[in-house]
Write a protein that holds these residues in place. Structure first.
Motif, PDB file in Angstrom:
ATOM      1  N   LYS A   1      -1.096  20.175 -39.920  1.00  0.00           N
ATOM      2  CA  LYS A   1      -1.067  19.846 -41.353  1.00  0.00           C
ATOM      3  C   LYS A   1      -0.601  18.414 -41.643  1.00  0.00           C
ATOM      4  O   LYS A   1      -0.902  17.871 -42.704  1.00  0.00           O
ATOM      5  CB  LYS A   1      -0.126  20.810 -42.101  1.00  0.00           C
ATOM      6  N   PHE A   2       0.138  17.807 -40.724  1.00  0.00           N
ATOM      7  CA  PHE A   2       0.688  16.465 -40.947  1.00  0.00           C
ATOM      8  C   PHE A   2       0.549  15.619 -39.689  1.00  0.00           C
ATOM      9  O   PHE A   2       0.452  16.158 -38.584  1.00  0.00           O
ATOM     10  CB  PHE A   2       2.174  16.553 -41.327  1.00  0.00           C
ATOM     11  N   LEU A   3       0.570  14.299 -39.896  1.00  0.00           N
ATOM     12  CA  LEU A   3       0.557  13.367 -38.771  1.00  0.00           C
ATOM     13  C   LEU A   3       1.783  12.473 -38.857  1.00  0.00           C
ATOM     14  O   LEU A   3       2.228  12.118 -39.957  1.00  0.00           O
ATOM     15  CB  LEU A   3      -0.671  12.452 -38.814  1.00  0.00           C
ATOM     16  N   MET A   4       2.298  12.086 -37.684  1.00  0.00           N
ATOM     17  CA  MET A   4       3.280  11.007 -37.628  1.00  0.00           C
ATOM     18  C   MET A   4       2.587   9.838 -36.941  1.00  0.00           C
ATOM     19  O   MET A   4       2.120   9.953 -35.800  1.00  0.00           O
ATOM     20  CB  MET A   4       4.516  11.430 -36.843  1.00  0.00           C
ATOM     21  N   LEU A   5       2.492   8.709 -37.682  1.00  0.00           N
ATOM     22  CA  LEU A   5       1.903   7.490 -37.125  1.00  0.00           C
ATOM     23  C   LEU A   5       3.035   6.662 -36.551  1.00  0.00           C
ATOM     24  O   LEU A   5       4.038   6.439 -37.238  1.00  0.00           O
ATOM     25  CB  LEU A   5       1.182   6.703 -38.232  1.00  0.00           C
ATOM     26  N   LYS A   6       2.897   6.220 -35.306  1.00  0.00           N
ATOM     27  CA  LYS A   6       3.972   5.467 -34.655  1.00  0.00           C
ATOM     28  C   LYS A   6       3.440   4.128 -34.160  1.00  0.00           C
ATOM     29  O   LYS A   6       2.331   4.055 -33.635  1.00  0.00           O
ATOM     30  CB  LYS A   6       4.547   6.264 -33.487  1.00  0.00           C
ATOM     31  N   SER A   7       4.288   3.113 -34.304  1.00  0.00           N
ATOM     32  CA  SER A   7       3.827   1.753 -34.055  1.00  0.00           C
ATOM     33  C   SER A   7       4.615   1.061 -32.958  1.00  0.00           C
ATOM     34  O   SER A   7       5.709   1.489 -32.599  1.00  0.00           O
ATOM     35  CB  SER A   7       3.926   0.948 -35.351  1.00  0.00           C
ATOM     36  N   PHE A   8       4.065  -0.038 -32.485  1.00  0.00           N
ATOM     37  CA  PHE A   8       4.685  -0.813 -31.409  1.00  0.00           C
ATOM     38  C   PHE A   8       6.009  -1.472 -31.825  1.00  0.00           C
ATOM     39  O   PHE A   8       6.782  -1.872 -30.966  1.00  0.00           O
ATOM     40  CB  PHE A   8       3.720  -1.890 -30.898  1.00  0.00           C
ATOM     41  N   ASP A   9       6.267  -1.620 -33.119  1.00  0.00           N
ATOM     42  CA  ASP A   9       7.539  -2.219 -33.556  1.00  0.00           C
ATOM     43  C   ASP A   9       8.615  -1.167 -33.810  1.00  0.00           C
ATOM     44  O   ASP A   9       9.679  -1.491 -34.356  1.00  0.00           O
ATOM     45  CB  ASP A   9       7.343  -3.075 -34.814  1.00  0.00           C
ATOM     46  N   GLY A  10       8.339   0.088 -33.485  1.00  0.00           N
ATOM     47  CA  GLY A  10       9.315   1.144 -33.709  1.00  0.00           C
ATOM     48  C   GLY A  10       9.166   1.810 -35.067  1.00  0.00           C
ATOM     49  O   GLY A  10       9.876   2.772 -35.379  1.00  0.00           O
ATOM     50  N   TYR A  11       8.250   1.302 -35.893  1.00  0.00           N
ATOM     51  CA  TYR A  11       8.005   1.882 -37.219  1.00  0.00           C
ATOM     52  C   TYR A  11       7.308   3.227 -37.075  1.00  0.00           C
ATOM     53  O   TYR A  11       6.596   3.463 -36.108  1.00  0.00           O
ATOM     54  CB  TYR A  11       7.101   0.922 -37.992  1.00  0.00           C
TER      55      TYR A  11
END
Ligand SMILES: Nc1nc2c(c(=O)[nH]1)N[C@H]1C(S)=C(S)[C@@H](COP(=O)(O)O)O[C@H]1N2
Ligand SMILES: [Mo]
Length: 218
Positions: free
Chosen positions: A125-135
């Motif tokens: 139902k949901f996504l967590m988007l994760k980035s190279f800067d830790g965001y």
């Protein structure tokens, strides 16, 4: 000031606005049937907003993985990413700090295609988007699956600049721009919602600009 303390100051200021539920004054153009969501004003430049640490990644170093509640997890290199069907989409940006920028031309891989490849399970139902800067930032799967969402590598016909999230960022036009993760690294597919970086600091869990979902969801 060190980069570290600048970053802490910036985060503290934004947390304070979130606590106050600070809301920009509605522009004259705001209102039903308009292109400008309530409390927004149009800009013609392209502001840069992030935590002040912009990862310096070559396309060779870049990777994207998807895991969690999916039938077929992926771990893509740049070549894998470019081998996917490419789309060009035009959309408006609405930032929670009240600027909107119309008619941005993006090129990349559509979110729908990515979802077809990985196959979310029924309970997803949901996504967590994760980035190279830790965001990180959370988005509803249903929003991510909309037609105008993409993983963009180009803007206005040119490779996406590092400061705007290159090599690859998410573009999710129906939510405030903090949901459009720059320097995308990983996507976790989840059954339950969970707060990302700003959501844990008072920003709204959903973030729809038409409903002014800026701050302070329960
Ligand atoms: N990885 C990452 N993505 C991010 C951010 C960030 O700090 N790190 N900031 C968000 C916020 S608050 C906004 S408004 C937009 C800004 O994108 P821009 O700098 O291209 O305008 O990126 C979003 N995506
Ligand atoms: Mo933002």
């Amino acid at each position: 000031m060190t980069d570290e303390s600048k970053r802490d100051k910036l985060i503290a200021a934004k947390e304070a606005w979130a606590r106050e539920g600070r809301r920009p004054k509605g522009g004259a153009e705001a209102g039903a049937g308009r292109r400008l969501p309530p409390g927004q004003r149009e800009v013609h430049d392209f502001p840069v907003l992030d935590l002040g640490q912009q990862p310096n990644l070559s396309r060779k170093e870049w990777r994207l993985s998807v895991s969690g509640l999916v039938e077929r997890p992926i771990d893509w290199s740049w070549d894998d990413f470019l081998a996917q069907p490419q789309v060009t989409l035009v959309s408006d940006i609405h930032c929670v700090t009240s600027w909107s920028r119309y008619d941005n031309t993006w090129q990349g891989v559509s979110a729908r295609h990515l979802l077809d490849v990985v196959g979310p399970r029924p309970e997803a139902k949901f996504l967590m988007l994760k980035s190279f800067d830790g965001y990180s930032t959370n988005v509803p799967l249903a929003r991510f699956a909309e037609e105008d969402v993409l993983l963009a590598h180009s803007w206005e016909g040119r490779a996406l600049e590092r400061q705007h999230g290159g090599p690859v960022r998410v573009v999710l036009p129906s939510l405030y721009f903090w949901k459009s993760a720059k320097w995308l690294r990983h996507i976790t597919v989840m059954a339950q919602d969970a707060p990302g970086f700003w959501e844990a600091r008072g920003y709204h869990m959903n973030g729809d600009p038409w409903d002014e979902e800026r701050y302070g969801s329960p």
